[in-house]
Design a protein around this motif. Sequence first.
Motif, PDB file in Angstrom:
ATOM      1  N   LEU A   1     -47.547 -32.778 -27.972  1.00 27.20           N
ATOM      2  CA  LEU A   1     -48.771 -32.772 -27.062  1.00 27.20           C
ATOM      3  C   LEU A   1     -48.487 -32.289 -25.701  1.00 27.20           C
ATOM      4  O   LEU A   1     -49.381 -31.850 -24.890  1.00 27.20           O
ATOM      5  CB  LEU A   1     -49.222 -34.172 -27.145  1.00 27.20           C
ATOM      6  CG  LEU A   1     -49.886 -34.603 -28.352  1.00 27.20           C
ATOM      7  CD1 LEU A   1     -50.680 -36.165 -28.063  1.00 27.20           C
ATOM      8  CD2 LEU A   1     -51.045 -33.841 -28.886  1.00 27.20           C
ATOM      9  N   GLY A   2     -47.232 -32.490 -25.465  1.00 25.96           N
ATOM     10  CA  GLY A   2     -46.461 -31.970 -24.196  1.00 25.96           C
ATOM     11  C   GLY A   2     -46.416 -33.088 -22.974  1.00 25.96           C
ATOM     12  O   GLY A   2     -46.814 -34.090 -23.123  1.00 25.96           O
ATOM     13  N   ASN A   3     -45.405 -32.750 -22.180  1.00 29.65           N
ATOM     14  CA  ASN A   3     -45.218 -33.672 -21.032  1.00 29.65           C
ATOM     15  C   ASN A   3     -46.286 -34.187 -20.263  1.00 29.65           C
ATOM     16  O   ASN A   3     -46.941 -33.316 -19.789  1.00 29.65           O
ATOM     17  CB  ASN A   3     -43.997 -33.278 -20.073  1.00 29.65           C
ATOM     18  CG  ASN A   3     -42.671 -32.795 -20.638  1.00 29.65           C
ATOM     19  OD1 ASN A   3     -42.370 -33.428 -21.620  1.00 29.65           O
ATOM     20  ND2 ASN A   3     -41.981 -31.924 -20.234  1.00 29.65           N
ATOM     21  N   GLY A   4     -46.311 -35.382 -19.850  1.00 30.65           N
ATOM     22  CA  GLY A   4     -47.533 -36.003 -19.481  1.00 30.65           C
ATOM     23  C   GLY A   4     -48.776 -36.173 -19.882  1.00 30.65           C
ATOM     24  O   GLY A   4     -49.863 -36.707 -19.483  1.00 30.65           O
ATOM     25  N   ALA A   5     -48.630 -35.733 -21.381  1.00 33.51           N
ATOM     26  CA  ALA A   5     -49.940 -35.882 -22.172  1.00 33.51           C
ATOM     27  C   ALA A   5     -50.243 -37.224 -23.004  1.00 33.51           C
ATOM     28  O   ALA A   5     -51.076 -37.533 -23.628  1.00 33.51           O
ATOM     29  CB  ALA A   5     -50.231 -34.823 -23.396  1.00 33.51           C
ATOM     30  N   TRP A   6     -49.058 -37.806 -22.920  1.00 38.69           N
ATOM     31  CA  TRP A   6     -48.808 -39.252 -23.647  1.00 38.69           C
ATOM     32  C   TRP A   6     -47.959 -40.064 -23.138  1.00 38.69           C
ATOM     33  O   TRP A   6     -46.993 -39.785 -22.334  1.00 38.69           O
ATOM     34  CB  TRP A   6     -48.640 -39.247 -25.034  1.00 38.69           C
ATOM     35  CG  TRP A   6     -47.088 -38.467 -25.320  1.00 38.69           C
ATOM     36  CD1 TRP A   6     -46.651 -37.047 -25.163  1.00 38.69           C
ATOM     37  CD2 TRP A   6     -45.988 -39.330 -25.586  1.00 38.69           C
ATOM     38  NE1 TRP A   6     -45.263 -36.961 -25.151  1.00 38.69           N
ATOM     39  CE2 TRP A   6     -44.777 -38.262 -25.628  1.00 38.69           C
ATOM     40  CE3 TRP A   6     -45.814 -40.550 -25.565  1.00 38.69           C
ATOM     41  CZ2 TRP A   6     -43.548 -38.711 -25.806  1.00 38.69           C
ATOM     42  CZ3 TRP A   6     -44.370 -40.936 -26.023  1.00 38.69           C
ATOM     43  CH2 TRP A   6     -43.266 -39.885 -25.970  1.00 38.69           C
ATOM     44  N   ARG A   7     -48.057 -41.408 -23.284  1.00 37.25           N
ATOM     45  CA  ARG A   7     -47.113 -42.386 -22.934  1.00 37.25           C
ATOM     46  C   ARG A   7     -47.279 -43.495 -23.751  1.00 37.25           C
ATOM     47  O   ARG A   7     -48.437 -43.859 -24.253  1.00 37.25           O
ATOM     48  CB  ARG A   7     -47.375 -42.799 -21.590  1.00 37.25           C
ATOM     49  CG  ARG A   7     -48.480 -43.335 -20.960  1.00 37.25           C
ATOM     50  CD  ARG A   7     -48.440 -43.635 -19.419  1.00 37.25           C
ATOM     51  NE  ARG A   7     -48.633 -42.486 -18.602  1.00 37.25           N
ATOM     52  CZ  ARG A   7     -48.754 -42.273 -17.365  1.00 37.25           C
ATOM     53  NH1 ARG A   7     -49.450 -43.526 -16.715  1.00 37.25           N
ATOM     54  NH2 ARG A   7     -48.987 -41.213 -16.719  1.00 37.25           N
ATOM     55  N   VAL A   8     -46.209 -44.415 -24.008  1.00 37.26           N
ATOM     56  CA  VAL A   8     -46.192 -45.637 -24.771  1.00 37.26           C
ATOM     57  C   VAL A   8     -46.012 -46.914 -23.777  1.00 37.26           C
ATOM     58  O   VAL A   8     -45.150 -46.914 -22.845  1.00 37.26           O
ATOM     59  CB  VAL A   8     -45.170 -45.464 -25.838  1.00 37.26           C
ATOM     60  CG1 VAL A   8     -44.937 -46.972 -26.336  1.00 37.26           C
ATOM     61  CG2 VAL A   8     -45.353 -44.546 -26.877  1.00 37.26           C
ATOM     62  N   TYR A   9     -47.047 -47.868 -23.870  1.00 36.69           N
ATOM     63  CA  TYR A   9     -46.712 -49.230 -23.237  1.00 36.69           C
ATOM     64  C   TYR A   9     -46.232 -50.065 -24.198  1.00 36.69           C
ATOM     65  O   TYR A   9     -46.990 -50.254 -25.311  1.00 36.69           O
ATOM     66  CB  TYR A   9     -48.124 -49.547 -22.589  1.00 36.69           C
ATOM     67  CG  TYR A   9     -48.590 -48.738 -21.517  1.00 36.69           C
ATOM     68  CD1 TYR A   9     -48.274 -49.107 -20.307  1.00 36.69           C
ATOM     69  CD2 TYR A   9     -49.040 -47.467 -21.553  1.00 36.69           C
ATOM     70  CE1 TYR A   9     -48.777 -48.413 -18.983  1.00 36.69           C
ATOM     71  CE2 TYR A   9     -49.585 -46.661 -20.546  1.00 36.69           C
ATOM     72  CZ  TYR A   9     -49.465 -47.127 -19.305  1.00 36.69           C
ATOM     73  OH  TYR A   9     -49.855 -46.296 -18.308  1.00 36.69           O
ATOM     74  N   LEU A  10     -45.335 -50.826 -24.054  1.00 36.18           N
ATOM     75  CA  LEU A  10     -44.779 -52.080 -24.803  1.00 36.18           C
ATOM     76  C   LEU A  10     -44.925 -53.377 -24.262  1.00 36.18           C
ATOM     77  O   LEU A  10     -44.592 -53.519 -22.877  1.00 36.18           O
ATOM     78  CB  LEU A  10     -43.489 -51.730 -25.403  1.00 36.18           C
ATOM     79  CG  LEU A  10     -43.154 -50.302 -26.194  1.00 36.18           C
ATOM     80  CD1 LEU A  10     -41.414 -50.276 -26.359  1.00 36.18           C
ATOM     81  CD2 LEU A  10     -44.077 -50.516 -27.332  1.00 36.18           C
ATOM     82  N   ALA A  11     -45.218 -54.239 -25.137  1.00 41.69           N
ATOM     83  CA  ALA A  11     -45.376 -55.593 -24.413  1.00 41.69           C
ATOM     84  C   ALA A  11     -44.079 -56.297 -25.194  1.00 41.69           C
ATOM     85  O   ALA A  11     -43.991 -56.541 -26.096  1.00 41.69           O
ATOM     86  CB  ALA A  11     -46.626 -56.096 -25.037  1.00 41.69           C
ATOM     87  N   GLU A  12     -43.402 -57.179 -24.080  1.00 40.81           N
ATOM     88  CA  GLU A  12     -41.965 -57.873 -24.601  1.00 40.81           C
ATOM     89  C   GLU A  12     -41.944 -59.231 -24.067  1.00 40.81           C
ATOM     90  O   GLU A  12     -42.788 -59.464 -23.000  1.00 40.81           O
ATOM     91  CB  GLU A  12     -40.800 -56.906 -24.112  1.00 40.81           C
ATOM     92  CG  GLU A  12     -41.028 -55.546 -24.716  1.00 40.81           C
ATOM     93  CD  GLU A  12     -39.799 -54.666 -24.207  1.00 40.81           C
ATOM     94  OE1 GLU A  12     -38.584 -55.195 -24.632  1.00 40.81           O
ATOM     95  OE2 GLU A  12     -40.050 -53.810 -23.550  1.00 40.81           O
TER      96      GLU A  12
END
Length: 350
Positions: A217-228
């Motif tokens: 999708l390209g740089n800046g088009a997605w990110r992952v958030y993780l709860a730890e």
Amino acid sequence: MTARSVTDPVEWSALLDRLAPRGLDDVYFRPAYCALYARPDDSSELFVFEMEGEVFALPWLVRPIESPAVRSLFDFETPYGYGGPLSTSSDPAFLGAAWNALEGHCSRRGIVCGFIRFHPLLENHRWVHSRSVTVVNDRQTVVLTLSKERDRVLADYSPDTRRNVRKGEKAGVKISVHTDAASLKVFACLYAAHMKELDAHDDYLFGEGYFNAVPTLGNGAWRVYLAERQGEVLGGALILLSGRWAHYHLSSSLKAHNAFAPNAMLRHAVTMDLLGKSQERLHYGGGRTAAADDSLLRFKGGFSPERAAFHFGGLICDPAAYEAICSHWAWTRPDLAEKYGGRFLRYRYK
């Protein structure tokens, strides 16, 4: 006046780049996103109609239909998420010509029908100008304007939302943000386990190949958030981003971790992270059902009082063929007809 289907990703992207300055773009319309949902026999395409400098475009997946017909037949579907048509003009004459061209294109290719998921933030169901398309106002979705002040956003949280955020913070839940393949893989494993726990339909099962392709999708088009918490990953969220909007695309956490409120912590963290950034609005999505009291909708609604409406539509280009295909499916699969007989592409349930 021209009408064509574009399959080359470079040409497809170039056309969307022309539309982006007019606010007519989002990650859901991009070729790499459509390709995420293309099966081996599918054709990922952008239908384009141009007339007197105006442009109409519709990303879709064209798929062969298993049917008793002698000739090859197809249908189309916009990918999971929020897509639908893009149009530089709302003029009825232009839109009428665009839909006529689209239906003619479908008829020549043996495309019997198509299922369209519209975009709640674009409200692009308003660009439907065809008697062959039935548009349904399906459900409410939750939206947040990201230019709001932080204190105003927090004040709009429901009492349950504030209580769950405090619960997560007290339990020591921490949220981290990632754009690397390893974190995406962690989220993919969480998501698969959560879908198994829910006994979710195949429509919501995205395999390893899907998540491996998300970086396209390209740089800046997605990110992952993780709860730890204490070194253990409790949940995660996959956020998709474009110039105008951010989408809470997929999320998951296992029931065993509910006591630590990871889902509330994730949505809170995403919200706070995106406030004041370049995107105009954050779209949390809707509920699992269209019911006004849907529990997931109520949970998401605890983060914002703003709403948008999700519409879908069905286009029937060849009514006789569509009826024959649906009737043959119902006759051969009576076990499924009772459960899925009201779906537009019901014959795809096997």
